[in-house]
Design a protein around this motif. Structure first.
Motif, PDB file in Angstrom:
ATOM      1  N   ILE B 101       0.843  -1.192   0.000  1.00 14.68           N
ATOM      2  CA  ILE B 101       0.000   0.000   0.000  1.00 14.68           C
ATOM      3  C   ILE B 101       0.880   1.244   0.000  1.00 14.68           C
ATOM      4  CG2 ILE B 101      -1.789   1.243   1.296  1.00 14.68           C
ATOM      5  CD1 ILE B 101      -2.397  -1.550   2.610  1.00 14.68           C
ATOM      6  N   ASN B 102       0.559   2.186  -0.879  1.00 15.93           N
ATOM      7  CA  ASN B 102       1.294   3.452  -0.918  1.00 15.93           C
ATOM      8  C   ASN B 102       0.369   4.546  -0.388  1.00 15.93           C
ATOM      9  OD1 ASN B 102       2.727   5.728  -1.416  1.00 15.93           O
ATOM     10  ND2 ASN B 102       3.086   5.322  -3.595  1.00 15.93           N
ATOM     11  N   LEU B 103       0.541   4.880   0.890  1.00 17.16           N
ATOM     12  CA  LEU B 103      -0.381   5.825   1.524  1.00 17.16           C
ATOM     13  C   LEU B 103      -0.234   7.240   0.978  1.00 17.16           C
ATOM     14  CD1 LEU B 103      -0.203   4.506   5.184  1.00 17.16           C
ATOM     15  CD2 LEU B 103      -2.077   4.268   3.589  1.00 17.16           C
ATOM     16  N   ALA B 104       0.862   7.504   0.289  1.00 16.71           N
ATOM     17  CA  ALA B 104       1.046   8.832  -0.312  1.00 16.71           C
ATOM     18  C   ALA B 104       0.044   9.064  -1.441  1.00 16.71           C
ATOM     19  CB  ALA B 104       2.460   8.987  -0.835  1.00 16.71           C
ATOM     20  N   ARG B 105      -0.651   8.017  -1.858  1.00 15.13           N
ATOM     21  CA  ARG B 105      -1.604   8.168  -2.955  1.00 15.13           C
ATOM     22  C   ARG B 105      -3.019   8.481  -2.474  1.00 15.13           C
ATOM     23  NH1 ARG B 105       1.061   6.671  -7.691  1.00 15.13           N
ATOM     24  NH2 ARG B 105      -0.703   7.661  -8.707  1.00 15.13           N
ATOM     25  N   ILE B 106      -3.173   8.719  -1.169  1.00 17.11           N
ATOM     26  CA  ILE B 106      -4.485   9.168  -0.685  1.00 17.11           C
ATOM     27  C   ILE B 106      -4.547  10.671  -0.919  1.00 17.11           C
ATOM     28  CG2 ILE B 106      -6.030   9.357   1.310  1.00 17.11           C
ATOM     29  CD1 ILE B 106      -4.599   6.956   2.521  1.00 17.11           C
ATOM     30  N   PRO B 107      -5.345  11.129  -1.902  1.00 16.56           N
ATOM     31  CA  PRO B 107      -5.261  12.525  -2.341  1.00 16.56           C
ATOM     32  C   PRO B 107      -5.402  13.556  -1.228  1.00 16.56           C
ATOM     33  CG  PRO B 107      -6.721  11.266  -3.768  1.00 16.56           C
ATOM     34  CD  PRO B 107      -6.371  10.377  -2.613  1.00 16.56           C
ATOM     35  N   LYS B 108      -6.376  13.372  -0.330  1.00 17.68           N
ATOM     36  CA  LYS B 108      -6.622  14.402   0.679  1.00 17.68           C
ATOM     37  C   LYS B 108      -5.566  14.405   1.779  1.00 17.68           C
ATOM     38  CE  LYS B 108     -11.499  14.667  -0.242  1.00 17.68           C
ATOM     39  NZ  LYS B 108     -12.834  14.235   0.082  1.00 17.68           N
ATOM     40  N   LEU B 109      -4.782  13.360   1.845  1.00 13.68           N
ATOM     41  CA  LEU B 109      -3.761  13.294   2.893  1.00 13.68           C
ATOM     42  C   LEU B 109      -2.354  13.510   2.347  1.00 13.68           C
ATOM     43  CD1 LEU B 109      -5.018  10.266   5.029  1.00 13.68           C
ATOM     44  CD2 LEU B 109      -5.198  12.682   5.560  1.00 13.68           C
ATOM     45  N   GLU B 110      -2.258  13.620   1.029  1.00 13.92           N
ATOM     46  CA  GLU B 110      -0.957  13.676   0.370  1.00 13.92           C
ATOM     47  C   GLU B 110      -0.044  14.752   0.973  1.00 13.92           C
ATOM     48  OE1 GLU B 110       0.488  13.433  -4.268  1.00 13.92           O
ATOM     49  OE2 GLU B 110      -1.561  13.948  -3.755  1.00 13.92           O
ATOM     50  N   LYS B 111      -0.610  15.970   1.113  1.00 12.95           N
ATOM     51  CA  LYS B 111       0.199  17.088   1.595  1.00 12.95           C
ATOM     52  C   LYS B 111       0.581  16.877   3.065  1.00 12.95           C
ATOM     53  CE  LYS B 111       0.382  22.092   1.518  1.00 12.95           C
ATOM     54  NZ  LYS B 111      -0.373  23.321   1.372  1.00 12.95           N
ATOM     55  N   THR B 112      -0.382  16.451   3.869  1.00 13.73           N
ATOM     56  CA  THR B 112      -0.114  16.233   5.289  1.00 13.73           C
ATOM     57  C   THR B 112       0.934  15.143   5.472  1.00 13.73           C
ATOM     58  OG1 THR B 112      -2.437  16.725   5.650  1.00 13.73           O
ATOM     59  CG2 THR B 112      -1.241  15.775   7.498  1.00 13.73           C
ATOM     60  N   LEU B 113       0.735  14.042   4.738  1.00 12.15           N
ATOM     61  CA  LEU B 113       1.640  12.908   4.904  1.00 12.15           C
ATOM     62  C   LEU B 113       3.056  13.250   4.465  1.00 12.15           C
ATOM     63  CD1 LEU B 113      -0.644   9.975   3.690  1.00 12.15           C
ATOM     64  CD2 LEU B 113      -0.052  10.588   6.031  1.00 12.15           C
ATOM     65  N   SER B 114       3.176  14.154   3.484  1.00 10.44           N
ATOM     66  CA  SER B 114       4.509  14.473   2.972  1.00 10.44           C
ATOM     67  C   SER B 114       5.325  15.258   4.003  1.00 10.44           C
ATOM     68  CB  SER B 114       4.398  15.257   1.668  1.00 10.44           C
ATOM     69  OG  SER B 114       3.865  16.535   1.923  1.00 10.44           O
ATOM     70  N   MET B 115       4.658  15.837   5.007  1.00  7.74           N
ATOM     71  CA  MET B 115       5.368  16.606   6.031  1.00  7.74           C
ATOM     72  C   MET B 115       5.991  15.707   7.093  1.00  7.74           C
ATOM     73  SD  MET B 115       2.400  19.438   6.472  1.00  7.74           S
ATOM     74  CE  MET B 115       2.928  19.979   8.064  1.00  7.74           C
ATOM     75  N   PHE B 116       5.491  14.472   7.173  1.00  8.61           N
ATOM     76  CA  PHE B 116       5.944  13.588   8.243  1.00  8.61           C
ATOM     77  C   PHE B 116       6.698  12.386   7.707  1.00  8.61           C
ATOM     78  CE2 PHE B 116       1.966  15.502   9.877  1.00  8.61           C
ATOM     79  CZ  PHE B 116       2.498  16.153  10.977  1.00  8.61           C
ATOM     80  N   ASP B 117       7.512  11.862   8.565  1.00 12.77           N
ATOM     81  CA  ASP B 117       8.186  10.604   8.284  1.00 12.77           C
ATOM     82  C   ASP B 117       7.690   9.632   9.356  1.00 12.77           C
ATOM     83  OD1 ASP B 117       9.844   8.673   7.389  1.00 12.77           O
ATOM     84  OD2 ASP B 117      11.635   9.474   8.355  1.00 12.77           O
TER      85      ASP B 117
END
Lengths: 64, 135
Positions: B101-117
């Motif tokens: 699963i690539n969670l970065a592909r959830i459109p509404k969370l993409e920006k939020t997820l990119s801020m965190f590791d």
């Protein structure tokens, strides 16, 4: 039975013990770094490069 | 940094985003249950799945999905039934019950997820826990 993963030889029965301060499964915390380091230290293999750093390949048993 | 999200809150968020009542529940420290109703071929079907996290290499998560024998059969059919409901690229592969699963592909969370590791995931009886570092 011996198996090669990405050119790295893995043998059934290989095991490591990890002491962790994290409360969760060490394979799912801190990028599994503690488990990766333990395999590197004990067997000199990189389980991340081998692609087996996963519960699909490794069983986790809680001691104590 | 450790973030927690109660399952009750997660249920509400998913329902708000998808208009679909979904119930997440605790099974073990690496496994959750997911229950929801799905309209399939003009019939409402109860879907119950257990999802065991196998590895985390953020934003990629490898998980074993068990939906019972009938559900697994549908899943093995190449996610055809579910494919249209999921963001494109979210499930990168699905073989032998194991999904990449690539969670970065959830459109509404993409920006939020990119801020965190996210370095780790652990479940407890009431909540989902994430071990997070800032990028």
């Amino acid at each position: 039975m011996r198996t090669q993963f990405n050119g790295i030889r893995i043998e059934p029965g290989m095991s490591v013990e990890v002491v962790t301060l994290n409360y969760g499964n060490p394979l799912l915390t801190n990028g599994a770094q503690e488990v990766i380091s333990a395999f590197k230290r004990i067997y000199d293999i990189d389980i991340k490069r081998a692609g087996i750093c996963s519960q699909a390949y490794l069983d986790v048993e809680k001691l104590g | 940094m450790h973030l927690t999200l109660p399952f009750t809150e997660l249920n509400t968020i998913v329902q708000q985003k998808t208009n679909q009542p979904v119930e997440f529940g605790f099974v073990s420290d690496d496994t959750i249950s997911i229950a929801y109703k799905m309209n399939l071929l003009l019939k409402t079907v109860n879907i119950n799945a257990t999802v065991q996290v196998l590895s985390v290499d953020w934003p990629h998560v490898e998980a074993k999905i068990d939906m019972g024998s009938a559900g697994n059969l549908l899943l093995q059919g190449g996610l055809g039934v579910f494919g249209g409901m999921l963001p494109e690229g979210l499930i990168e592969s699905f073989t032998d019950g194991i999904a990449e699963i690539n969670l970065a592909r959830i459109p509404k969370l993409e920006k939020t997820l990119s801020m965190f590791d996210v370095k780790g995931i652990a479940f407890s009886p009431e909540q989902l826990g994430l071990e997070v570092g800032m990028k």
